[in-house]
Structure formats: C-alpha cells, structure tokens
Design an enzyme around this catalytic site. Structure first.
Site, PDB file in Angstrom:
ATOM      1  N   GLY A 118       2.814   1.119   3.534  1.00  0.00           N
ATOM      2  CA  GLY A 118       3.264  -0.112   4.152  1.00  0.00           C
ATOM      3  C   GLY A 118       3.062  -1.319   3.279  1.00  0.00           C
ATOM      4  N   GLU A 119       3.311  -2.467   3.882  1.00  0.00           N
ATOM      5  CA  GLU A 119       3.248  -3.718   3.140  1.00  0.00           C
ATOM      6  C   GLU A 119       2.561  -4.789   3.978  1.00  0.00           C
ATOM      7  OE1 GLU A 119       7.294  -3.703   0.557  1.00  0.00           O
ATOM      8  OE2 GLU A 119       7.565  -3.702   2.724  1.00  0.00           O
TER       9      GLU A 119
ATOM     10  N   LYS B 274       0.546  -6.836   8.610  1.00  0.00           N
ATOM     11  CA  LYS B 274       0.543  -5.519   7.969  1.00  0.00           C
ATOM     12  C   LYS B 274       1.545  -4.656   8.720  1.00  0.00           C
ATOM     13  CE  LYS B 274      -4.181  -4.821   6.192  1.00  0.00           C
ATOM     14  NZ  LYS B 274      -5.346  -3.903   6.226  1.00  0.00           N
TER      15      LYS B 274
ATOM     16  N   GLY C  10       0.830  -1.193   0.000  1.00  0.00           N
ATOM     17  CA  GLY C  10       0.000   0.000   0.000  1.00  0.00           C
ATOM     18  C   GLY C  10       0.863   1.240   0.000  1.00  0.00           C
ATOM     19  N   SER C  11       0.236   2.415   0.133  1.00  0.00           N
ATOM     20  CA  SER C  11       0.972   3.674   0.060  1.00  0.00           C
ATOM     21  C   SER C  11       1.986   3.815   1.193  1.00  0.00           C
ATOM     22  CB  SER C  11      -0.007   4.848   0.110  1.00  0.00           C
ATOM     23  OG  SER C  11      -0.880   4.813  -0.981  1.00  0.00           O
TER      24      SER C  11
ATOM     25  N   ASP D  77     -17.729  -0.567   1.918  1.00  0.00           N
ATOM     26  CA  ASP D  77     -16.811  -0.707   0.776  1.00  0.00           C
ATOM     27  C   ASP D  77     -16.804  -2.154   0.283  1.00  0.00           C
ATOM     28  OD1 ASP D  77     -15.156   0.367  -1.108  1.00  0.00           O
ATOM     29  OD2 ASP D  77     -13.349   0.323   0.122  1.00  0.00           O
TER      30      ASP D  77
END
Length: 416
Positions: free
Chosen positions: A36-37, A53, A33-34, A144
């Site tokens: 982190g991983e 995460k 992600g923006s 979502d």
C-alpha cells in the site's frame, strides 16, 4: 491464517456504507510499502490535514494480524508523544487508515542531510523518552525504536510511529520472548529469545542515539544475519568520536547487556545529558529546514539509503515532502511464482526445522538430560539455528538438503 477482507475488524472501523473517497481528498503520496501507500489528505468535513494509509488486504492477507496490531495499539494510546489514530474505512479490498499528519518527516529522512548535533539529539531523545515513558506506563513495548519510526511535525513536535510489532504486557505476562524488531537496533535478550520487557526499548534507544550522531546504527556495513550473531556475543557498541562525556555515558547506560542494569525511560529523562542539552522542540525545525535546503540543492534521493535502514527510505520520489516510513507489512510469496515452483523454498521454510532439526535437538537433550554443560551447548546451537532461520528464512532447509546430498555422495563413493 488468511482472512477475508470483509471479515477484518479493527478498532475505530467506520460504517462500511461510508465511502472514504467521498469523506477524504487524497493529495500527494508521502510513503510506500509492499502492499500500500501513504498519502497526505484532507478530511472534507473539517478541512483537517491527515495522513491516509491505504492497504490492499488481498495483497496483504497474511499480514492482517500485524495491521490489526498496529491499529489496536494506536487506538489505545492517548499521548501527545504518539501518532494519533482517527479511524479506519473499508472499501472493497482496500483498508483506509486515517492518522495524524506529521509534515516534518521522520528522523531518518532528516539524517539524510547529515548527522545531528548534541543539542538536537538531546532534544529529540527527550521527546522519544517521554513517549516510551508513556508506553511503558501502559505496559506496552514498542519493540522497533529507530530513527525511521520517529516522526516530526512541521513545528518540531516528536512522535513515535509504526506500532506493527508493538507488544502488550499483561499483569500475568510481565516479560515476552518473541523475536521481533529490526536487527541493528535489537537488544541481545530479544535476539536470544530470552524473556524481555520494556528495557529492550532502552537498548534500541541507545542504538538510535548513535544513529542520530553518526548517521547510521553500529554494524550497518554488515549483513543483518551476521549482526544477529554478533550483538549477543560482542561487547556493547560505544560512541566513538568527538562527543561529550555525558553523551557517551548516556549511551553506555542504555547499552548495558544486562537489562536489569539499564535505566528506565523516566530515569533517563533525568540524565545529565538530557537535562543540560535538551531545548524546546521548536529548536528541531532547523533540521527540517536543513533537509528542505538539502533537497532543493538537488541531492540524489538514493544517496543516503543504506542496507542498515531496513529499506525504510527506499523508493523515494522527488517531491518537497519527506517520505514516511511504511513498514507495517512485509511482502508475501507471489502465488503465480509458487505455482511455477519459483518460490518453493519459501513455502517449505520451516519444514526441515520442524520435522528434523527441532525433534533431533529434543532427542539429544533427552539423551543427555543429566549433562548440564552438554545440554546448554545443545540449547545454544538450537537458538543459533533459530536466529539464522528468522534472519534468512529457508536457510535451515538448504543446509539440511546440502548435508543429505553430501551424505548420499559419500555413501555412493564408498559403495563397492
């Protein structure tokens, strides 16, 4: 508001003295992600496989509330249809979030090998509905629902994930009116910022059903901002193609523009399409095997990525495991670029909206307070500008600046 990483408090936060690097072994990366991983990992104490995460809180300081929201919701959930949360650890500025590992990947990953058949769709929808029924009974809204946020275990179990925008309904606040979600899956009442409840998830489920059948949601070829204008205005999407009548009726029931006429999750579990076509979740392992074969055949990782997927599956690496969606946090402006003026528009995103547009609308409505039709038109225009600003931050500033430039030019041309 920016938070100091050391001040972050989330449910299940472990003793800061505990070193997560000693407690867990990181294996391969399964998502990015923006800020982190996500890694596959091993709990060294129990040898249990987990998902880890890791978020850099210094990079994500403006999104800490979203991160806390996801962890809070997950920590309150106790359902086999929702991803399990095991705890969090803070090491320096890095927040380690330990979660249940689901090795089958997301439904979006599995769609890359092709759309699902109706038996697979009914089976997956049944499990999603069980998750929604649980959440709604707990007065929670996911907000979502889409293929990217549906994860599968290697055995075919289906679980809801990504609760970064989930909402809690209290007894005194039965409906919400905040603007969150992903445009292609978003219910009309959410876009219009009207009060909404759990029925917004049912609309998103209907769009997800089309996504599973066709490989992408309706209007995925359009710009998200255009979609935000079209969803409230147009008739609901329908499932076009060689599909059964009961499947089309299921989708039509979900996509009623009047939320009061949409069925509940519990009612949809009794729908003919679900009852007649759903199978045991082990039936879904064929989708996982199909995806592995598809990957083994050397298909490009970028072939199925589309603008409509909200970039959940971009940045995939060549590995045998499907990547997890990791959309909890969003990119914030680069401080260096801000100093150089490169992202000035981002800082001033809401300046014209709050200083000019909103007060102007308030004055217009006050002037015409006895003219109901005129006031309604003003409110609709105000909502449209708010929708445009949400979809494309800074657009209001640019519009106002352009109008001022035009006005100044016209004034100069008219001067003697």
């Amino acid at each position: 508001m920016a938070h100091s990483p050391v001040a972050v408090q989330v449910p299940g936060m472990q003793n800061n003295i505990a070193d997560p690097e000693e407690l867990f072994t990181k294996l391969e990366r399964i998502g990015k992600g923006s800020f982190g991983e996500v890694f596959k990992g091993i709990d060294n104490r129990t040898q249990q496989v987990v998902a880890i995460k890791i978020i850099d809180l210094e990079e994500a300081e403006d999104e800490i509330e979203d991160i806390q929201q996801e962890i809070t919701v997950l920590s309150q959930c106790d359902s086999s249809y929702v991803t399990k949360y095991y705890g969090s650890y803070l090491k320096g500025s890095k927040l380690w979030i330990i979660m249940e590992y689901l090795g089958g990947g997301s439904a979006l990953d599995l769609l890359r090998a092709g759309p699902f058949d109706e038996f697979q769709i009914a089976t997956m929808l049944k499990e999603i509905l069980k998750g929604l029924d649980y959440l709604h009974s707990e007065k929670k809204i996911h907000r979502d629902i889409k293929a990217a946020n549906v994860l599968l275990s290697e055995q075919g179990d289906v679980k809801l994930a990504d609760f970064g925008v989930a909402g809690q309904l209290t007894d005194t606040q039965i409906k919400r009116n905040t603007f969150v979600g992903t445009p292609f899956w978003m219910a009309p009442e959410v876009i219009q910022q009207s009060a909404y409840d759990s029925k917004a998830d049912i609309w998103s489920l209907g769009i997800t059903a089309i996504e599973l059948a066709k490989g992408e949601p309706p209007n995925s070829d359009m710009h998200p901002m255009r979609v935000l204008f079209l969803i409230p205005k147009n008739n609901p999407p329908t499932l076009i193609g060689d599909f059964t009548k009961s499947f089309k009726e299921f989708i039509d029931a979900c996509l009623n523009k009047d939320p009061s006429f949409r069925p509940t999750a519990k009612e949809l579990l009794k729908h003919k399409f679900i009852v007649k076509n759903s199978k045991k979740t082990s039936y879904l392992t064929e989708l996982i095997d199909r995806f592995k074969r598809w990957k083994a055949e050397g298909h490009s990782d970028e072939e199925s990525d589309s603008e409509g997927s909200d970039s959940e599956s971009s940045s995939r690496e060549s590995n045998p495991h499907p990547e997890w969606s990791f959309t909890t946090v969003r990119k914030k402006p680069d401080p260096k670029k801000l100093q150089n003026g490169e992202e000035q528009d981002l800082v001033q995103t809401l300046s014209c909206l709050s200083m000019i547009i909103t007060p102007a609308f308030a004055e217009l409505k006050q002037q015409d307070e006895n003219n109901a039709s005129r006031n309604q038109a003003i409110e609709e225009l105000e909502k449209s500008i708010a929708v445009a600003e949400t979809a494309c931050p800074g657009i209001t500033d640019k519009m106002v600046k352009k109008l001022i430039e035009k006005f100044q030019k016209c004034s100069a041309d008219e001067s003697p």
